[in-house]
Design a protein around this motif. Structure first.
Motif, short mmCIF file in Angstrom:
data_model
loop_
_atom_site.label_atom_id
_atom_site.label_comp_id
_atom_site.label_asym_id
_atom_site.label_seq_id
_atom_site.Cartn_x
_atom_site.Cartn_y
_atom_site.Cartn_z
N VAL A 1 0.85 -1.18 0.00
CA VAL A 1 0.00 0.00 0.00
C VAL A 1 0.89 1.24 0.00
N GLY A 2 0.59 2.19 -0.88
CA GLY A 2 1.35 3.44 -0.95
C GLY A 2 0.47 4.65 -0.70
N ILE A 3 0.88 5.51 0.25
CA ILE A 3 0.15 6.76 0.56
C ILE A 3 1.17 7.87 0.37
N VAL A 4 1.02 8.64 -0.71
CA VAL A 4 2.10 9.52 -1.15
C VAL A 4 1.55 10.89 -1.58
N ASN A 5 2.21 11.96 -1.14
CA ASN A 5 2.00 13.31 -1.66
C ASN A 5 0.58 13.82 -1.53
N ASN A 6 -0.08 13.45 -0.44
CA ASN A 6 -1.42 13.97 -0.20
C ASN A 6 -1.33 15.23 0.67
N ALA A 7 -2.22 16.18 0.44
CA ALA A 7 -2.30 17.41 1.24
C ALA A 7 -3.48 17.27 2.20
#
Length: 294
Positions: free
Chosen positions: A287-293
Motif C-alpha cells: 500500500v502506498g500513501i504519497v503526496n497527499n495534502a
C-alpha cells in the motif's frame, strides 16, 4: 450498443434502471449520457411504510421528508445478475439530484462489469453519490476490471464514492480527479434526523443548525469475505467535510488491498484524512500513501 441520452426525468422514484439476469443476458457498451434526473416519490413511499407500520406495529420511526423536498431512491442504476455481461458501460455527463443513491453499479453471482466509466457527472443531495458493489452472493465471483470513476462533482452526500468487494474483485480501479464535498446543505440528513425527533424523544436539539453536517466517507473501499482490490488508485481528488476523507478496509484472511495507491489528493476539513486498515489476517500488500495534502 444502446444509448440513453439527453432526457429529463423529474420526480421519479427511480430515474434509469437497467437489469440483466443470466449468463446469456448482455448490455455491453451501454451508454447513459447527458441526462438530468431529479428524484421524487420517496416521500410517498415513506408514507406507505408509515401506514403499514401503524397497521401491523413494526415499531419503525415515523419518517418523512419536508413537503417541499422531493427525493428518489436511485438516479442511475445498472444491475447485473447470474453471469450477465455488463462490460464497457459508460455513465457520463449526467446531472443527478436528490436520490438515496445517485449512480450505482451492482454485480452479483458472476456478472461482468469490466472496463466501465463513470465520469463527468454532477451528483448532489444523495446519501450515496456513487456506489460500486461486487458480490458473489454465495455463487461465482464478480469481476470489475479496469473501472474508471473520474471528474465527477459530488455535493452534499453522506458518502461520496463507495466500492464494496464481497467475495469478488476490483482490478485496476482508478478513482481520480473527483470533487467530493459534504458540508454545505445536507437536505436528506436534516430530513431524516428531524423525522427521528418526537415530542417524547428528542434525539437531536430542535434548534440545532444542521446546514453543515459532516458526511461519513469521502471515498471508501471495503473488501470482505475474500474480496479484493488489486492495483486500485485513489488520486488527484479533492475531498472535504467528511469524518473520514479516505477509508480503505479489508476484513478476513482471504481479503486484500493489494498495491493500493493513495496519492496527490487534497483533503480539507475532514476529521480523519486517510485510514487504511486490515483486520483478521487481511492482506495489505504494498500500500502506498504519497503526496497527499491533509
Amino acid at each position: 450498443q444502446a444509448t440513453v441520452s439527453g432526457n429529463l426525468f423529474t420526480e421519479n422514484l427511480v430515474g434509469i434502471l437497467v437489469v440483466a439476469n443470466g449468463d446469456d443476458a448482455a448490455f455491453k457498451n451501454f451508454v447513459v449520457a447527458d441526462n438530468t434526473i431529479m428524484g421524487g416519490g420517496a416521500s410517498e413511499l415513506l408514507d406507505v411504510v408509515n401506514i403499514v407500520d401503524s397497521m401491523i406495529n413494526l415499531g419503525l420511526p415515523n419518517m418523512s421528508f419536508p413537503d417541499d423536498q422531493y427525493f428518489g431512491l436511485v438516479g442511475i442504476g445498472m444491475v447485473g445478475l447470474d453471469g450477465a455481461d455488463m462490460s464497457g458501460l459508460s455513465i457520463c455527463g449526467n446531472t443527478v439530484v436528490r436520490n438515496v443513491l445517485g449512480v450505482g453499479l451492482v454485480g452479483v453471482d458472476g456478472a461482468d462489469f469490466d472496463e466501465f466509466t463513470i465520469g463527468g457527472n454532477q451528483i448532489s443531495d444523495s446519501i450515496l453519490g456513487i456506489g460500486l458493489i461486487a458480490s458473489s452472493g454465495g455463487g461465482l465471483a464478480v469481476t470489475m476490471e479496469k473501472g474508471i470513476v473520474a471528474n465527477n462533482d459530488i455535493l452534499d452526500g453522506w458518502v461520496g464514492i463507495l466500492g464494496y468487494a464481497d467475495g469478488s474483485s476490483f482490478d485496476r480501479l482508478d478513482i481520480y480527479n473527483n470533487t467530493i464535498t459534504s458540508d454545505t446543505d445536507d437536505l436528506i440528513g436534516r430530513s431524516l434526523i428531524d423525522s427521528l425527533n418526537t415530542s417524547s424523544n428528542q434525539l437531536f436539539p430542535s434548534d440545532e443548525d444542521r446546514t453543515e453536517m459532516p458526511g461519513l466517507w469521502g471515498v471508501a473501499l471495503f473488501a470482505d469475505n475474500g474480496g479484493s482490490f488489486n492495483d486500485a488508485a485513489i488520486r488527484l481528488n479533492s475531498i472535504s467535510g467528511f469524518i473520514w476523507g479516505i477509508n480503505a478496509n479489508a476484513e478476513g484472511s482471504h481479503s486484500s488491498l493489494n498495491e493500493l495507491t493513495i496519492r496527490d489528493n487534497t483533503l480539507i476539513d475532514n476529521t480523519l484524512g486517510i485510514q487504511v486498515v486490515g483486520l483478521n489476517g487481511a492482506d495489505l500488500g504494498n500500500v502506498g500513501i504519497v503526496n497527499n495534502a491533509i
